[in-house]
Scaffold this active site. Structure first.
Site, short mmCIF file in Angstrom:
data_model
loop_
_atom_site.label_atom_id
_atom_site.label_comp_id
_atom_site.label_asym_id
_atom_site.label_seq_id
_atom_site.Cartn_x
_atom_site.Cartn_y
_atom_site.Cartn_z
N CYS A 1 -2.10 36.13 36.07
CA CYS A 1 -1.22 37.27 36.31
C CYS A 1 0.23 36.81 36.48
CB CYS A 1 -1.72 38.10 37.49
SG CYS A 1 -1.00 39.77 37.54
N HIS B 1 -7.11 39.44 36.24
CA HIS B 1 -7.51 38.68 37.43
C HIS B 1 -9.00 38.31 37.34
CE1 HIS B 1 -4.06 38.77 40.22
NE2 HIS B 1 -3.71 39.87 39.56
N GLU C 1 -10.54 35.94 38.72
CA GLU C 1 -11.08 35.50 40.01
C GLU C 1 -11.66 36.67 40.79
OE1 GLU C 1 -7.15 37.10 41.26
OE2 GLU C 1 -7.94 36.09 39.48
#
Length: 257
Positions: A122, A227, A229
Site C-alpha cells: 500500500c 493489503h 497481510e
C-alpha cells in the site's frame, strides 16, 4: 533458523492516541499486527523497527539495524508528502508525515544498496514508485473519482474481496499466484500515476489503476497496492505472496553464507 524480516513502524503523536489511553504527552510506535502474523505464518521472524528521530540522519545506525535482518517490508499508513513527486498539497490530501517519508526512503535506499529483498504494501508500494521517479494521484475516491470501484472500502471487513486483479504475464506475481483468479481488498485513496523508471507493472485493477509493480533487475523488489497481510489468515492465495517473499529470503541467505 528463521529468516528475520524488518517491518518499519511509524510514530503516532500524543494528540492522536495519548488522550485515549490517558497517557498525555506520550508518543507511540505503531504498525498493525497483521504484518507480523502473515510473516510468521510464512515462516519468518518479524522484527519491528521504530522511527527514531535522534538517529534519522545516522546512516551507520540504520545500516547496523539492516545488518541484523534478511529482508524488509514497508507497510501501509498515511499519505506521502507530494513534494517527493514534484506536486503540492491538494484537496483531499490526507495527513502526511514528511519525517516518516524521508526516514523510510533512507531505509529503503540503504536496504537496496545492501541487496536486501524488499516487499512494499500500500503506502510502501507507493513509496517504491516514488523512489524510482514515479508519481501519485493525490486522490481517486473524492467527488471527481475516476472509477466506480470503492478503492477506500472502509465499509467492509478487512479481508473482503473488493475487486479482481489482472495479473500480468511474465512477472513475479504471475509465478506467485500461478493461474489463480485473484481478488483483493482495497484501502487506499491515492494511486500510482506515472510508473517509476525501471519498474514493471505486474497487476492492475479492472479500472486500470496499477496494483502491482516490480523491478526485474533487482533480486527481489515487489510492491502491491492492496493489503495481503489482512487477507492471509483467511485466504491461502494471499498468504502465497508472503511465502514467496520468505522463500526467496531464505534461499538468498543460504547462498550468502
Amino acid at each position: 533458523m528463521y529468516p528475520k524480516i524488518l517491518i518499519t513502524s511509524f510514530k503516532i503523536p500524543t494528540e492522536k492516541m495519548g488522550e485515549q489511553y490517558k497517557l498525555e504527552g506520550v508518543e507511540f510506535s505503531l504498525v498493525t499486527q497483521d504484518y507480523s502474523e502473515a510473516l510468521s505464518m510464512a515462516g519468518a521472524l518479524p522484527m519491528i523497527m521504530p522511527y527514531i528521530e535522534s538517529r534519522s540522519e545516522d546512516e551507520q545506525y540504520i545500516r547496523e539495524f539492516l545488518d541484523e535482518v534478511d529482508g524488509v517490508v514497508l507497510p501501509g499508513g498515511s499519505d506521502i508528502d507530494p513534494a517527493l513527486y514534484n506536486s503540492y498539497p491538494q484537496k483531499y490530501l490526507g495527513n502526511i508525515s514528511p519525517e516518516r517519508d524521508r526516514w523510510e526512503l533512507k531505509i529503503l535506499q540503504m536496504a537496496m544498496e545492501m541487496k536486501k529483498p524488499i516487499l512494499g504494501i500500500c503506502r510502501g508500494f507507493q513509496l517504491l514508485n516514488i523512489l524510482y521517479g514515479g508519481s501519485l494521484k493525490v486522490d481517486v475516491c473524492g467527488n471527481n473519482a475516476d472509477s466506480k470501484i470503492p478503492h477506500m472500502a472502509l465499509m467492509v471487513p478487512k479481508y473482503y474481496k473488493t475487486h479482481k486483479l489482472e495479473i500480468k504475464e511474465n512477472t513475479r506475481l504471475a509465478r506467485v499466484f500461478a493461474g489463480e483468479e485473484v481478488a483483493v481488498n482495497s484501502y487506499h485513496h491515492q494511486a500510482v500515476d506515472k510508473v517509476g523508471d525501471g519498474l514493471k507493472v505486474s497487476a492492475v485493477a479492472p479500472d486500470g489503476f496499477v496494483e502491482g509493480i516490480e523491478d526485474p533487475n533487482y533480486p527481489y523488489l515487489v510492491g502491491v497496492q492492496w493489503h495481503p497481510e489482512m487477507m492471509a489468515a483467511n485466504d491461502p492465495v494471499q498468504l502465497n505472496l508472503f511465502k514467496d517473499f520468505v522463500e526467496f529470503v531464505n534461499q538468498a541467505r543460504k547462498e550468502n553464507k
